[in-house]
Design a protein around this motif. Structure first.
Motif, PDB file in Angstrom:
ATOM      1  N   ASN A  78      -6.591   8.813 -13.257  1.00 26.85           N
ATOM      2  CA  ASN A  78      -6.098   7.443 -13.055  1.00 26.85           C
ATOM      3  C   ASN A  78      -4.565   7.326 -12.997  1.00 26.85           C
ATOM      4  OD1 ASN A  78      -8.803   6.869 -13.169  1.00 26.85           O
ATOM      5  ND2 ASN A  78      -8.741   6.051 -15.235  1.00 26.85           N
ATOM      6  N   TYR A  79      -3.982   7.957 -11.986  1.00 31.15           N
ATOM      7  CA  TYR A  79      -2.523   7.884 -11.819  1.00 31.15           C
ATOM      8  C   TYR A  79      -2.093   6.590 -11.119  1.00 31.15           C
ATOM      9  CZ  TYR A  79      -2.498  12.921 -12.784  1.00 31.15           C
ATOM     10  OH  TYR A  79      -2.643  14.154 -13.367  1.00 31.15           O
ATOM     11  N   GLY A  80      -3.044   5.885 -10.516  1.00 33.63           N
ATOM     12  CA  GLY A  80      -2.706   4.709  -9.713  1.00 33.63           C
ATOM     13  C   GLY A  80      -2.056   3.593 -10.517  1.00 33.63           C
ATOM     14  N   GLY A  81      -1.274   2.751  -9.811  1.00 32.66           N
ATOM     15  CA  GLY A  81      -0.676   1.579 -10.439  1.00 32.66           C
ATOM     16  C   GLY A  81      -1.680   0.441 -10.396  1.00 32.66           C
ATOM     17  N   TYR A  82      -1.720  -0.262  -9.272  1.00 33.44           N
ATOM     18  CA  TYR A  82      -2.678  -1.361  -9.111  1.00 33.44           C
ATOM     19  C   TYR A  82      -3.965  -0.875  -8.436  1.00 33.44           C
ATOM     20  CZ  TYR A  82       1.355  -4.329 -10.064  1.00 33.44           C
ATOM     21  OH  TYR A  82       2.446  -4.914 -10.636  1.00 33.44           O
ATOM     22  N   LEU A  83      -3.813   0.067  -7.499  1.00 31.60           N
ATOM     23  CA  LEU A  83      -4.972   0.494  -6.706  1.00 31.60           C
ATOM     24  C   LEU A  83      -5.603   1.790  -7.209  1.00 31.60           C
ATOM     25  CD1 LEU A  83      -3.663  -0.179  -3.074  1.00 31.60           C
ATOM     26  CD2 LEU A  83      -5.118  -1.646  -4.478  1.00 31.60           C
ATOM     27  N   GLY A 131      13.175   4.514  -9.110  1.00 29.96           N
ATOM     28  CA  GLY A 131      14.123   3.707  -8.326  1.00 29.96           C
ATOM     29  C   GLY A 131      14.313   4.321  -6.941  1.00 29.96           C
ATOM     30  N   LEU A 132      14.466   5.649  -6.902  1.00 32.79           N
ATOM     31  CA  LEU A 132      14.631   6.348  -5.615  1.00 32.79           C
ATOM     32  C   LEU A 132      13.368   6.209  -4.763  1.00 32.79           C
ATOM     33  CD1 LEU A 132      16.354   9.799  -6.172  1.00 32.79           C
ATOM     34  CD2 LEU A 132      17.293   7.735  -5.152  1.00 32.79           C
ATOM     35  N   ARG A 133      12.226   6.362  -5.436  1.00 30.81           N
ATOM     36  CA  ARG A 133      10.936   6.226  -4.745  1.00 30.81           C
ATOM     37  C   ARG A 133      10.842   4.863  -4.070  1.00 30.81           C
ATOM     38  NH1 ARG A 133       6.395   3.125  -5.503  1.00 30.81           N
ATOM     39  NH2 ARG A 133       7.722   1.955  -6.913  1.00 30.81           N
ATOM     40  N   TYR A 134      11.250   3.821  -4.806  1.00 29.89           N
ATOM     41  CA  TYR A 134      11.172   2.471  -4.247  1.00 29.89           C
ATOM     42  C   TYR A 134      12.114   2.332  -3.046  1.00 29.89           C
ATOM     43  CZ  TYR A 134      11.621  -2.437  -3.435  1.00 29.89           C
ATOM     44  OH  TYR A 134      11.641  -3.645  -2.796  1.00 29.89           O
ATOM     45  N   ALA A 135      13.360   2.842  -3.206  1.00 29.72           N
ATOM     46  CA  ALA A 135      14.346   2.712  -2.130  1.00 29.72           C
ATOM     47  C   ALA A 135      13.826   3.383  -0.859  1.00 29.72           C
ATOM     48  CB  ALA A 135      15.672   3.327  -2.556  1.00 29.72           C
ATOM     49  N   PHE A 136      13.248   4.577  -1.004  1.00 32.24           N
ATOM     50  CA  PHE A 136      12.745   5.289   0.176  1.00 32.24           C
ATOM     51  C   PHE A 136      11.530   4.592   0.778  1.00 32.24           C
ATOM     52  CE2 PHE A 136      15.481   8.768  -1.180  1.00 32.24           C
ATOM     53  CZ  PHE A 136      16.019   9.114   0.053  1.00 32.24           C
ATOM     54  N   THR A 137      10.588   4.181  -0.079  1.00 33.34           N
ATOM     55  CA  THR A 137       9.374   3.541   0.447  1.00 33.34           C
ATOM     56  C   THR A 137       9.721   2.239   1.159  1.00 33.34           C
ATOM     57  OG1 THR A 137       8.245   4.409  -1.476  1.00 33.34           O
ATOM     58  CG2 THR A 137       7.028   2.836  -0.170  1.00 33.34           C
ATOM     59  N   ALA A 138      10.429   1.356   0.459  1.00 30.37           N
ATOM     60  CA  ALA A 138      10.752   0.047   1.049  1.00 30.37           C
ATOM     61  C   ALA A 138      11.669   0.232   2.259  1.00 30.37           C
ATOM     62  CB  ALA A 138      11.415  -0.844   0.005  1.00 30.37           C
ATOM     63  N   GLY A 139      12.604   1.180   2.158  1.00 32.95           N
ATOM     64  CA  GLY A 139      13.558   1.418   3.251  1.00 32.95           C
ATOM     65  C   GLY A 139      12.852   1.908   4.507  1.00 32.95           C
ATOM     66  N   ILE A 140      11.941   2.858   4.352  1.00 32.03           N
ATOM     67  CA  ILE A 140      11.244   3.426   5.520  1.00 32.03           C
ATOM     68  C   ILE A 140      10.362   2.352   6.171  1.00 32.03           C
ATOM     69  CG2 ILE A 140       9.474   5.097   6.231  1.00 32.03           C
ATOM     70  CD1 ILE A 140      10.698   7.018   4.101  1.00 32.03           C
ATOM     71  N   VAL A 141       9.596   1.632   5.339  1.00 29.41           N
ATOM     72  CA  VAL A 141       8.697   0.601   5.894  1.00 29.41           C
ATOM     73  C   VAL A 141       9.508  -0.489   6.593  1.00 29.41           C
ATOM     74  CG1 VAL A 141       7.034  -1.210   5.290  1.00 29.41           C
ATOM     75  CG2 VAL A 141       6.842   1.032   4.234  1.00 29.41           C
ATOM     76  N   THR A 142      10.587  -0.957   5.957  1.00 33.98           N
ATOM     77  CA  THR A 142      11.380  -2.040   6.552  1.00 33.98           C
ATOM     78  C   THR A 142      12.057  -1.581   7.842  1.00 33.98           C
ATOM     79  OG1 THR A 142      11.744  -2.821   4.309  1.00 33.98           O
ATOM     80  CG2 THR A 142      13.080  -3.830   6.008  1.00 33.98           C
ATOM     81  N   GLY A 143      12.611  -0.367   7.816  1.00 38.46           N
ATOM     82  CA  GLY A 143      13.265   0.178   9.014  1.00 38.46           C
ATOM     83  C   GLY A 143      12.280   0.244  10.173  1.00 38.46           C
ATOM     84  N   LEU A 144      11.085   0.706   9.875  1.00 32.70           N
ATOM     85  CA  LEU A 144      10.042   0.839  10.897  1.00 32.70           C
ATOM     86  C   LEU A 144       9.622  -0.532  11.441  1.00 32.70           C
ATOM     87  CD1 LEU A 144       8.106   2.931  12.230  1.00 32.70           C
ATOM     88  CD2 LEU A 144       6.475   2.394  10.421  1.00 32.70           C
ATOM     89  N   PHE A 145       9.460  -1.501  10.547  1.00 38.03           N
ATOM     90  CA  PHE A 145       9.051  -2.846  10.977  1.00 38.03           C
ATOM     91  C   PHE A 145      10.129  -3.537  11.806  1.00 38.03           C
ATOM     92  CE2 PHE A 145       4.967  -4.650   9.538  1.00 38.03           C
ATOM     93  CZ  PHE A 145       4.412  -3.493   9.017  1.00 38.03           C
ATOM     94  N   LEU A 146      11.389  -3.307  11.437  1.00 39.74           N
ATOM     95  CA  LEU A 146      12.481  -3.915  12.220  1.00 39.74           C
ATOM     96  C   LEU A 146      12.462  -3.365  13.641  1.00 39.74           C
ATOM     97  CD1 LEU A 146      15.467  -3.944   9.693  1.00 39.74           C
ATOM     98  CD2 LEU A 146      14.296  -5.917  10.671  1.00 39.74           C
ATOM     99  N   ILE A 154       0.835  -1.208   0.000  1.00 40.36           N
ATOM    100  CA  ILE A 154       0.000   0.000   0.000  1.00 40.36           C
ATOM    101  C   ILE A 154       0.873   1.262   0.000  1.00 40.36           C
ATOM    102  CG2 ILE A 154      -1.718   1.322   1.328  1.00 40.36           C
ATOM    103  CD1 ILE A 154      -3.048  -1.309   1.998  1.00 40.36           C
ATOM    104  N   SER A 155       1.964   1.255   0.772  1.00 33.19           N
ATOM    105  CA  SER A 155       2.800   2.469   0.776  1.00 33.19           C
ATOM    106  C   SER A 155       3.502   2.636  -0.565  1.00 33.19           C
ATOM    107  CB  SER A 155       3.791   2.483   1.935  1.00 33.19           C
ATOM    108  OG  SER A 155       4.367   1.233   2.075  1.00 33.19           O
ATOM    109  N   SER A 156       3.822   1.528  -1.212  1.00 37.61           N
ATOM    110  CA  SER A 156       4.440   1.618  -2.534  1.00 37.61           C
ATOM    111  C   SER A 156       3.443   2.214  -3.537  1.00 37.61           C
ATOM    112  CB  SER A 156       4.887   0.228  -2.974  1.00 37.61           C
ATOM    113  OG  SER A 156       5.431   0.279  -4.243  1.00 37.61           O
ATOM    114  N   GLU A 157       2.185   1.807  -3.431  1.00 36.10           N
ATOM    115  CA  GLU A 157       1.144   2.358  -4.314  1.00 36.10           C
ATOM    116  C   GLU A 157       0.935   3.855  -4.052  1.00 36.10           C
ATOM    117  OE1 GLU A 157      -1.147   0.877  -6.831  1.00 36.10           O
ATOM    118  OE2 GLU A 157       0.796  -0.068  -6.838  1.00 36.10           O
ATOM    119  N   PHE A 158       1.026   4.237  -2.772  1.00 36.21           N
ATOM    120  CA  PHE A 158       0.844   5.637  -2.397  1.00 36.21           C
ATOM    121  C   PHE A 158       1.956   6.504  -3.016  1.00 36.21           C
ATOM    122  CE2 PHE A 158       1.764   9.115   0.623  1.00 36.21           C
ATOM    123  CZ  PHE A 158       0.549   9.778   0.607  1.00 36.21           C
TER     124      PHE A 158
END
Ligand code: ZN
Ligand code: ZN
Length: 310
Positions: free
Chosen positions: A248-253, A169-184, A120-124
Protein backbone atom coordinates in the motif's frame (compact mmCIF):
# COMPACT_ATOMS: atom_id res chain seq x y z
CA UNK A 1 -0.10 33.68 12.49
CA UNK A 2 2.04 32.30 9.66
CA UNK A 3 1.78 28.63 10.67
CA UNK A 4 -2.05 28.78 10.73
CA UNK A 5 -2.16 30.37 7.27
CA UNK A 6 0.25 27.71 5.96
CA UNK A 7 -1.64 24.74 7.36
CA UNK A 8 -5.02 25.08 9.11
CA UNK A 9 -6.30 27.70 6.65
CA UNK A 10 -4.71 26.21 3.54
CA UNK A 11 -6.94 23.73 1.61
CA UNK A 12 -3.84 22.27 -0.04
CA UNK A 13 -2.71 20.94 3.33
CA UNK A 14 -3.85 17.71 4.93
CA UNK A 15 -4.73 19.47 8.20
CA UNK A 16 -6.96 22.17 6.64
CA UNK A 17 -9.70 22.88 9.22
CA UNK A 18 -12.51 21.52 7.04
CA UNK A 19 -10.71 18.21 6.42
CA UNK A 20 -10.05 17.86 10.16
CA UNK A 21 -13.68 18.60 10.90
CA UNK A 22 -14.87 16.00 8.40
CA UNK A 23 -12.42 13.43 9.86
CA UNK A 24 -13.86 14.18 13.30
CA UNK A 25 -17.41 13.72 11.98
CA UNK A 26 -16.51 10.39 10.34
CA UNK A 27 -14.84 9.24 13.61
CA UNK A 28 -18.04 9.97 15.54
CA UNK A 29 -20.10 7.94 13.07
CA UNK A 30 -17.47 5.16 13.20
CA UNK A 31 -17.74 4.92 16.99
CA UNK A 32 -21.51 5.14 16.82
CA UNK A 33 -21.82 2.05 14.61
CA UNK A 34 -19.07 0.04 16.36
CA UNK A 35 -20.14 -2.63 18.87
CA UNK A 36 -20.01 -0.82 22.23
CA UNK A 37 -17.97 -2.08 25.20
CA UNK A 38 -20.18 -2.97 28.20
CA UNK A 39 -18.93 -0.20 30.50
CA UNK A 40 -18.08 3.16 29.00
CA UNK A 41 -17.39 5.47 31.90
CA UNK A 42 -16.51 9.08 31.16
CA UNK A 43 -13.20 8.62 33.04
CA UNK A 44 -12.30 5.67 30.82
CA UNK A 45 -12.97 7.71 27.67
CA UNK A 46 -10.95 10.63 29.07
CA UNK A 47 -8.11 8.26 30.01
CA UNK A 48 -8.06 6.74 26.53
CA UNK A 49 -8.08 10.12 24.81
CA UNK A 50 -5.29 11.34 27.08
CA UNK A 51 -3.21 8.21 26.47
CA UNK A 52 -3.62 8.74 22.72
CA UNK A 53 -3.14 12.51 22.28
CA UNK A 54 -0.44 12.80 24.98
CA UNK A 55 1.47 9.63 24.11
CA UNK A 56 5.25 10.37 23.85
CA UNK A 57 5.12 9.53 20.13
CA UNK A 58 2.25 12.01 19.56
CA UNK A 59 4.03 14.69 21.63
CA UNK A 60 7.11 14.19 19.51
CA UNK A 61 4.96 14.63 16.35
CA UNK A 62 3.82 18.06 17.59
CA UNK A 63 7.36 19.28 18.30
CA UNK A 64 8.69 17.80 15.09
CA UNK A 65 5.92 19.48 13.07
CA UNK A 66 7.04 22.94 14.26
CA UNK A 67 10.75 22.19 13.74
CA UNK A 68 10.26 20.91 10.19
CA UNK A 69 7.92 23.78 9.32
CA UNK A 70 10.80 26.17 10.10
CA UNK A 71 13.30 24.05 8.15
CA UNK A 72 10.94 23.97 5.14
CA UNK A 73 10.36 27.71 5.30
CA UNK A 74 13.95 28.85 5.59
CA UNK A 75 16.00 26.07 3.99
CA UNK A 76 13.95 23.87 1.67
CA UNK A 77 11.65 26.30 -0.13
CA UNK A 78 14.44 28.53 -1.48
CA UNK A 79 16.25 25.40 -2.75
CA UNK A 80 13.33 23.82 -4.54
CA UNK A 81 12.85 23.91 -8.27
CA UNK A 82 9.43 25.33 -9.14
CA UNK A 83 6.84 23.61 -11.33
CA UNK A 84 6.75 26.83 -13.43
CA UNK A 85 10.43 26.44 -14.38
CA UNK A 86 9.89 22.82 -15.44
CA UNK A 87 6.78 23.86 -17.43
CA UNK A 88 8.84 26.45 -19.29
CA UNK A 89 11.57 23.98 -20.24
CA UNK A 90 9.10 21.24 -21.26
CA UNK A 91 7.20 23.73 -23.40
CA UNK A 92 10.42 24.97 -25.06
CA UNK A 93 11.48 21.38 -25.75
CA UNK A 94 8.13 20.50 -27.33
CA UNK A 95 8.18 23.67 -29.44
CA UNK A 96 11.54 22.58 -30.84
CA UNK A 97 10.01 19.26 -31.87
CA UNK A 98 6.76 20.59 -33.35
CA UNK A 99 4.68 23.77 -33.51
CA UNK A 100 1.92 23.90 -30.84
CA UNK A 101 -1.14 21.81 -31.73
CA UNK A 102 -3.77 24.11 -30.17
CA UNK A 103 -6.46 21.43 -30.30
CA UNK A 104 -9.98 22.81 -30.17
CA UNK A 105 -12.03 21.63 -27.19
CA UNK A 106 -14.36 23.45 -24.83
CA UNK A 107 -12.76 25.17 -21.83
CA UNK A 108 -14.61 22.80 -19.46
CA UNK A 109 -13.33 19.66 -21.25
CA UNK A 110 -9.74 20.93 -21.20
CA UNK A 111 -10.03 21.93 -17.56
CA UNK A 112 -11.40 18.49 -16.54
CA UNK A 113 -8.81 16.64 -18.62
CA UNK A 114 -5.99 18.72 -17.14
CA UNK A 115 -7.22 18.24 -13.55
CA UNK A 116 -7.61 14.45 -13.96
CA UNK A 117 -4.23 14.04 -15.71
CA UNK A 118 -2.48 16.09 -13.05
CA UNK A 119 -4.11 14.11 -10.26
CA UNK A 120 -3.36 10.66 -11.75
CA UNK A 121 0.22 11.48 -12.78
CA UNK A 122 0.86 12.95 -9.34
CA UNK A 123 -0.40 9.71 -7.77
CA UNK A 124 1.82 7.70 -10.12
CA UNK A 125 4.99 9.62 -9.22
CA UNK A 126 4.03 9.57 -5.53
CA UNK A 127 3.64 5.77 -5.68
CA UNK A 128 7.09 5.26 -7.17
CA UNK A 129 8.88 7.72 -4.92
CA UNK A 130 7.25 6.13 -1.87
CA UNK A 131 8.22 2.66 -3.12
CA UNK A 132 11.86 3.71 -3.70
CA UNK A 133 11.92 5.25 -0.22
CA UNK A 134 11.31 1.72 1.05
CA UNK A 135 13.44 -0.28 -1.37
CA UNK A 136 16.57 1.88 -1.83
CA UNK A 137 18.59 1.38 1.39
CA UNK A 138 19.92 4.97 1.59
CA UNK A 139 16.44 6.46 1.05
CA UNK A 140 14.91 4.05 3.57
CA UNK A 141 17.09 5.60 6.32
CA UNK A 142 15.17 8.87 5.80
CA UNK A 143 11.73 7.33 5.37
CA UNK A 144 12.18 5.38 8.63
CA UNK A 145 11.42 8.69 10.38
CA UNK A 146 7.81 8.52 9.17
CA UNK A 147 7.53 4.85 10.08
CA UNK A 148 8.95 5.33 13.56
CA UNK A 149 5.64 6.74 14.88
CA UNK A 150 4.09 4.41 17.48
CA UNK A 151 0.83 6.36 17.58
CA UNK A 152 -0.79 7.65 14.41
CA UNK A 153 -2.28 11.15 14.62
CA UNK A 154 -3.11 13.53 11.74
CA UNK A 155 0.21 15.24 12.46
CA UNK A 156 2.11 11.97 11.82
CA UNK A 157 1.53 12.80 8.15
CA UNK A 158 4.13 15.56 8.70
CA UNK A 159 6.63 13.32 10.52
CA UNK A 160 8.75 13.27 7.40
CA UNK A 161 12.48 13.97 7.19
CA UNK A 162 13.41 17.24 5.37
CA UNK A 163 15.36 15.18 2.80
CA UNK A 164 12.15 13.30 1.99
CA UNK A 165 10.26 16.60 1.88
CA UNK A 166 12.81 17.86 -0.61
CA UNK A 167 12.41 14.76 -2.80
CA UNK A 168 8.62 15.07 -2.72
CA UNK A 169 8.93 18.77 -3.63
CA UNK A 170 11.07 17.87 -6.66
CA UNK A 171 8.64 15.10 -7.60
CA UNK A 172 5.78 17.60 -7.58
CA UNK A 173 7.71 20.19 -9.62
CA UNK A 174 8.55 17.61 -12.30
CA UNK A 175 5.10 16.02 -12.42
CA UNK A 176 3.13 19.27 -12.50
CA UNK A 177 5.72 20.90 -14.80
CA UNK A 178 5.68 18.10 -17.38
CA UNK A 179 1.87 17.81 -17.43
CA UNK A 180 1.36 21.60 -17.65
CA UNK A 181 4.03 22.02 -20.34
CA UNK A 182 2.42 19.26 -22.38
CA UNK A 183 -1.10 20.69 -21.99
CA UNK A 184 0.03 24.18 -22.98
CA UNK A 185 1.54 22.72 -26.13
CA UNK A 186 -1.56 20.64 -26.87
CA UNK A 187 -4.29 23.18 -26.05
CA UNK A 188 -2.63 26.61 -25.83
CA UNK A 189 -2.74 29.08 -22.96
CA UNK A 190 -5.79 29.67 -20.78
CA UNK A 191 -5.41 26.38 -18.88
CA UNK A 192 -7.24 26.24 -15.62
CA UNK A 193 -7.55 23.60 -12.94
CA UNK A 194 -10.96 22.37 -11.94
CA UNK A 195 -10.86 23.72 -8.42
CA UNK A 196 -13.00 23.59 -5.33
CA UNK A 197 -12.16 25.80 -2.38
CA UNK A 198 -8.86 26.83 -3.99
CA UNK A 199 -7.43 23.36 -4.57
CA UNK A 200 -7.58 20.52 -7.09
CA UNK A 201 -11.18 19.25 -6.95
CA UNK A 202 -10.09 15.60 -6.63
CA UNK A 203 -7.76 16.28 -3.70
CA UNK A 204 -10.49 18.36 -2.06
CA UNK A 205 -12.99 15.51 -2.40
CA UNK A 206 -10.55 12.82 -1.20
CA UNK A 207 -9.51 14.94 1.76
CA UNK A 208 -13.11 15.39 2.82
CA UNK A 209 -13.80 11.66 2.84
CA UNK A 210 -11.30 10.93 5.53
CA UNK A 211 -7.70 11.20 4.31
CA UNK A 212 -6.82 12.44 7.82
CA UNK A 213 -8.00 9.12 9.22
CA UNK A 214 -5.11 7.33 7.54
CA UNK A 215 -2.93 8.62 10.34
CA UNK A 216 -5.29 7.79 13.18
CA UNK A 217 -6.45 4.74 15.09
CA UNK A 218 -9.85 4.73 13.39
CA UNK A 219 -9.59 1.47 11.45
CA UNK A 220 -11.94 2.53 8.68
CA UNK A 221 -12.10 -0.02 5.86
CA UNK A 222 -13.73 0.51 2.50
CA UNK A 223 -15.67 -2.29 0.79
CA UNK A 224 -13.33 -4.70 -1.03
CA UNK A 225 -14.09 -3.38 -4.53
CA UNK A 226 -13.41 0.20 -3.42
CA UNK A 227 -10.10 -0.65 -1.72
CA UNK A 228 -8.89 -1.92 -5.10
CA UNK A 229 -9.29 1.65 -6.43
CA UNK A 230 -8.78 3.90 -3.41
CA UNK A 231 -6.50 3.49 -0.39
CA UNK A 232 -8.65 3.35 2.74
CA UNK A 233 -7.47 4.60 6.16
CA UNK A 234 -7.20 0.94 7.25
CA UNK A 235 -4.92 0.13 4.32
CA UNK A 236 -2.52 2.97 5.16
CA UNK A 237 -2.55 1.93 8.82
CA UNK A 238 -1.47 -1.55 7.69
CA UNK A 239 1.39 0.13 5.79
CA UNK A 240 2.51 1.50 9.16
CA UNK A 241 2.91 -2.00 10.65
CA UNK A 242 6.17 -3.91 10.47
CA UNK A 243 4.49 -6.83 8.69
CA UNK A 244 2.80 -4.92 5.86
CA UNK A 245 5.12 -1.95 5.40
CA UNK A 246 6.04 -3.11 1.88
CA UNK A 247 2.36 -2.87 0.85
CA UNK A 248 0.00 0.00 0.00
CA UNK A 249 2.41 2.70 -1.19
CA UNK A 250 -0.40 4.68 -2.84
CA UNK A 251 -1.56 8.09 -1.64
CA UNK A 252 -5.22 8.41 -2.61
CA UNK A 253 -5.37 5.73 -5.31
CA UNK A 254 -4.90 1.98 -4.97
CA UNK A 255 -4.64 1.35 -8.72
CA UNK A 256 -0.84 1.59 -8.90
CA UNK A 257 -0.44 -0.80 -5.97
CA UNK A 258 -2.73 -3.17 -7.85
CA UNK A 259 -0.83 -2.74 -11.13
CA UNK A 260 2.61 -3.21 -9.58
CA UNK A 261 1.74 -5.99 -7.13
CA UNK A 262 1.82 -4.23 -3.74
CA UNK A 263 -1.86 -3.91 -2.90
CA UNK A 264 -3.00 -5.29 0.46
CA UNK A 265 -6.71 -5.21 1.20
CA UNK A 266 -7.81 -4.86 4.81
CA UNK A 267 -10.27 -7.75 4.47
CA UNK A 268 -9.69 -10.50 7.06
CA UNK A 269 -6.98 -8.49 8.80
CA UNK A 270 -7.78 -7.27 12.29
CA UNK A 271 -7.00 -3.77 13.46
CA UNK A 272 -3.24 -3.64 14.19
CA UNK A 273 -2.29 -3.47 17.86
CA UNK A 274 1.13 -1.96 17.23
CA UNK A 275 2.50 0.57 14.75
CA UNK A 276 6.06 1.52 13.95
CA UNK A 277 9.13 -0.53 14.75
CA UNK A 278 9.92 -3.18 17.36
CA UNK A 279 10.95 -1.55 20.70
CA UNK A 280 14.73 -1.73 20.21
CA UNK A 281 14.66 -0.02 16.82
CA UNK A 282 11.96 2.46 17.89
CA UNK A 283 14.24 3.72 20.68
CA UNK A 284 16.67 5.05 18.08
CA UNK A 285 14.02 7.56 16.95
CA UNK A 286 12.89 8.75 20.34
CA UNK A 287 13.70 12.49 20.17
CA UNK A 288 13.74 15.48 17.86
CA UNK A 289 17.51 15.35 17.31
CA UNK A 290 17.36 11.62 16.60
CA UNK A 291 14.63 12.12 13.99
CA UNK A 292 16.66 14.79 12.21
CA UNK A 293 20.21 13.45 12.55
CA UNK A 294 19.91 9.66 12.84
CA UNK A 295 19.23 9.10 9.08
CA UNK A 296 22.50 10.84 8.13
CA UNK A 297 24.50 8.74 10.64
CA UNK A 298 22.87 5.53 9.38
CA UNK A 299 23.54 6.51 5.76
CA UNK A 300 27.19 7.10 6.59
CA UNK A 301 27.42 3.68 8.28
CA UNK A 302 25.76 1.99 5.28
CA UNK A 303 28.05 3.79 2.86
CA UNK A 304 31.17 2.82 4.86
CA UNK A 305 30.09 -0.81 5.09
CA UNK A 306 29.50 -0.98 1.36
CA UNK A 307 32.88 0.52 0.51
CA UNK A 308 34.78 -1.60 3.03
CA UNK A 309 33.36 -4.69 1.29
CA UNK A 310 34.71 -3.43 -2.06
ZN1 ZN B 1 6.11 4.21 3.80
ZN1 ZN C 1 1.93 7.31 6.73
Amino acid sequence: MHIFDDYLLNPEQRIYWLYLLSAFGISLVYYWVQPKPKVTHINTIYGELKAYWLHPSALLDYRYFIAVWLIKLYILLPLLLSAKTVTLYVNLLLLKIHTPLHLQFSALTISLLYTITLFISSEFSRYWLHRWLHTVPLLWQFHKVHHSAEILTPLTFYRVHPVENFLFGLRYAFTAGIVTGLFLWLFGSGLSLYMIGGTNAFIWGMSLIGSNLRHSHIYLRYPKFLERWFISPAQHQLHHTYKYCSKNYGGYLGIFDRLFGTLQLSENINKPTQYGFPKKLAKRYSGLTNLLIRPFIDCKTLWKRKHEKI
